[in-house]
Design a protein around this motif. Structure first.
Motif, PDB file in Angstrom:
ATOM      1  N   VAL A 384       0.837  -1.206   0.000  1.00  0.00           N
ATOM      2  CA  VAL A 384       0.000   0.000   0.000  1.00  0.00           C
ATOM      3  C   VAL A 384       0.868   1.251   0.000  1.00  0.00           C
ATOM      4  N   ARG A 385       1.981   1.203   0.723  1.00  0.00           N
ATOM      5  CA  ARG A 385       2.871   2.365   0.787  1.00  0.00           C
ATOM      6  C   ARG A 385       3.729   2.521  -0.464  1.00  0.00           C
ATOM      7  N   GLY A 386       3.555   1.622  -1.430  1.00  0.00           N
ATOM      8  CA  GLY A 386       4.310   1.718  -2.664  1.00  0.00           C
ATOM      9  C   GLY A 386       5.690   1.110  -2.598  1.00  0.00           C
ATOM     10  N   GLU A 387       5.940   0.298  -1.594  1.00  0.00           N
ATOM     11  CA  GLU A 387       7.235  -0.347  -1.434  1.00  0.00           C
ATOM     12  C   GLU A 387       7.206  -1.752  -2.039  1.00  0.00           C
ATOM     13  N   GLU A 388       8.369  -2.362  -2.147  1.00  0.00           N
ATOM     14  CA  GLU A 388       8.466  -3.726  -2.657  1.00  0.00           C
ATOM     15  C   GLU A 388       7.969  -4.723  -1.613  1.00  0.00           C
ATOM     16  N   ASP A 389       7.441  -5.824  -2.088  1.00  0.00           N
ATOM     17  CA  ASP A 389       7.092  -6.934  -1.206  1.00  0.00           C
ATOM     18  C   ASP A 389       8.369  -7.414  -0.519  1.00  0.00           C
ATOM     19  N   PRO A 390       8.426  -7.358   0.811  1.00  0.00           N
ATOM     20  CA  PRO A 390       9.670  -7.721   1.494  1.00  0.00           C
ATOM     21  C   PRO A 390      10.061  -9.189   1.328  1.00  0.00           C
ATOM     22  N   TRP A 391       9.153 -10.022   0.875  1.00  0.00           N
ATOM     23  CA  TRP A 391       9.474 -11.445   0.720  1.00  0.00           C
ATOM     24  C   TRP A 391       9.434 -11.886  -0.736  1.00  0.00           C
ATOM     25  N   GLY A 392       9.608 -10.946  -1.631  1.00  0.00           N
ATOM     26  CA  GLY A 392       9.837 -11.258  -3.030  1.00  0.00           C
ATOM     27  C   GLY A 392       8.736 -12.025  -3.725  1.00  0.00           C
TER      28      GLY A 392
END
Length: 520
Positions: A384-392
């Motif tokens: 939602v914050r526009g960041e990458e999925d931390p677990w790829g």
């Protein structure tokens, strides 16, 4: 075993201090609308409110009163025997990522509890997957090796804190257990302080996802009272996803577990969390009581909802097992918990396929929704914050996965749904599964063929008949009766209804249509 009156309310629900919230009225706007207030929904709402976004949480019934309110409250990365399966289906790296992400979620709960000063009876305990029969030892040795290779502090042992011998067990150190609703009560308080809005009794019945571009005007939700929320992002945190036009349902299987709980002396505490797949599954943990004793919580007798299982007999078997192994134990609470599993083992968390970049879903936790739910919240909040999925993308609902290895489970799930859709309808051509409606005794129920389709009939303890359509309002399968919880349940996707047809659990959004029992 004598039937207890309160089969539905768990110990957590009885002892939680969750506030009440009024239903949504009028029309509101928010950056994010969250449908569902279990651990996924509330954790996601808290993560996003803390990040400065405006959040509205819509709950159809009671806050945290669904799956989360009926869990066993284990915080562990040891999920029965998942690691040997993961490395065979998805490879060593997937198993390592799974262990790291689930362990990270456990640590996150501990950190948040400390940050907010939440007293949620958090206790660090080892977790065990055990077997009593020698035939299960080789599989547990392989699981211990796979869990250790994935990065967990895992070992194979033959001694545990259980008051009976085991043939072997996987032991993972430094896991945790807690009061899940006490933890969520702390999040709820902080969500309110951060400006978030929460509404109970607000079932979302319509969802327009607009153009799905996440520009702030893409989604409109309408509740059963006609109130609306317009939001730039929507999180579907309803256990089994509602508004599922992406066919995620075809990748999920449902199961329900019975739970009993009662006090035992502190000296009988097995000092850990335990689970085995033997005897129809058994799960054991304790929780602290105010008098210094412990509440023993025993789970098991797993079954598919809506298949007509004799749940009263299941409770009796579970109680017999607990009384034999924990002398002096007696049942003070009993309830049931429902879970779903994905056909390729991994949960489904992230953007909902075909719904656009601003609609998110979390489901398929296979009974491990405490760490899984907190993990899902961190993944969705990042997206939602526009960041990458931390677990790829390990948990991405749109993943292709390993079709060859997962195909047998997927095909069996679809066969079971198709079987119930056709076979159960044919069986109602006769007088009913338990005989004619007029022959029902108090507490009994049956499905009969009426003029306008299958009819579900129950006679309550006062002798009054209650009749509703037996056709689930989700996708049309025929419901069956749960004689312990006195509910109608769908065997295809797990929707549950009260005796007068009200929706207790989705994915169904509409009640079963009432029928006149005098016309049967």
């Amino acid at each position: 075993m004598n039937r207890l009156a309160d089969t539905g309310e768990s110990y957590w629900m009885r002892t939680a201090a969750l506030p009440s919230f009024a239903p949504l009225t009028g029309a509101v706007e928010a950056d994010v609308a969250v449908i569902g207030s279990g651990i996924v929904g509330l954790s996601t709402a808290w993560e996003l409110a803390r990040a400065g976004l405006s959040v509205v949480v819509l709950e159809a019934n009671r806050l945290a009163g669904g799956v989360t309110g009926h869990t066993t409250g284990k915080l562990t990365a040891l999920h029965t025997a998942v690691y040997d399966t993961l490395r065979s289906k998805h490879g060593d790296e997937a198993a390592r990522m799974y262990a790291a992400s689930q362990s990270g979620a456990l640590r996150h709960v501990i950190e948040v509890s400390g940050e907010l000063g939440i007293d949620c009876e958090l206790e660090r305990r080892p977790a065990f997957t055990y077997c009593e029969e020698a035939e299960g030892v080789d599989a547990l040795r392989a699981e211990a090796d796979a869990a250790r290779a994935a990065g967990l502090d895992a070992s194979f042992v033959t001694e545990t804190g259980l008051p009976f011998p085991v043939a072997g067990a996987v032991r993972v150190e430094d896991q945790a257990q807690f009061h899940p609703l006490a933890y969520l009560a702390g999040l709820v308080e902080d969500i309110g302080a951060l400006g978030g809005r929460l509404h109970e009794g607000s079932r979302v019945t319509q969802f327009d996802d607009g153009d799905g571009d996440g520009d702030g005007d893409g989604c409109r939700l309408t509740t059963d009272s006609g109130a609306t929320v317009t939001a730039g992002h929507v999180v579907i945190a309803t256990h089994h996803p509602v508004f599922d036009n992406t066919l995620l349902s075809t990748r999920l299987t449902q199961h329900r577990d019975l739970v009993i709980a009662g006090a035992v002396p502190a000296g009988q505490d097995p000092s850990g969390m335990y689970i085995t797949q033997e005897n129809g599954k058994r799960s054991v943990r304790t929780s602290p009581l105010a008098d210094g004793g412990r509440l023993l919580i025993v789970t098991g007798e797993a079954f598919t909802p809506g298949t007509g299982e004799d749940t009263e007999a299941g409770y009796a078997r579970l109680q017999d097992w607990a009384e034999q192994r924990f002398p002096g134990f007696s049942v003070a609470y009993r309830w049931a918990a429902q879970d779903n599993s994905s056909t390729d083992t991994l949960p489904l968390v992230g953007r909902m396929p075909t719904k656009g970049d601003n609609v998110y879903v979390a489901t398929g936790f296979a009974g491990w929704g405490m760490t899984g739910g907190v993990l899902a919240a961190t993944i969705i909040a990042s997206l939602v914050r526009g960041e990458e999925d931390p677990w790829g993308g390990l948990y991405d609902p749109g993943r292709v996965g390993s079709p060859v290895r997962s195909a047998p489970t997927y095909l069996k799930a679809q066969w079971d749904v198709g079987k119930h859709f056709v076979k159960d309808r044919l069986e109602t051509l006769g007088d009913g599964t338990n005989g004619p409606a007029e022959d029902l005794r108090p507490g009994e129920a049956t499905v009969v063929r009426a003029g306008d389709g299958p009819c579900a009939v129950h006679r309550d303890d006062q002798g009054e008949l209650h009749a509703v359509s037996a056709v689930c309002t989700h996708l049309g399968c025929v419901v069956a009766f749960n004689n312990a919880e006195r509910t109608w349940e769908c065997p295809c996707h797990g929707s549950r209804f009260g005796i007068d047809g009200e929706v207790l659990q989705g994915p169904a959004l509409k009640p079963l249509e009432r029928r006149d029992p005098t016309e049967l």
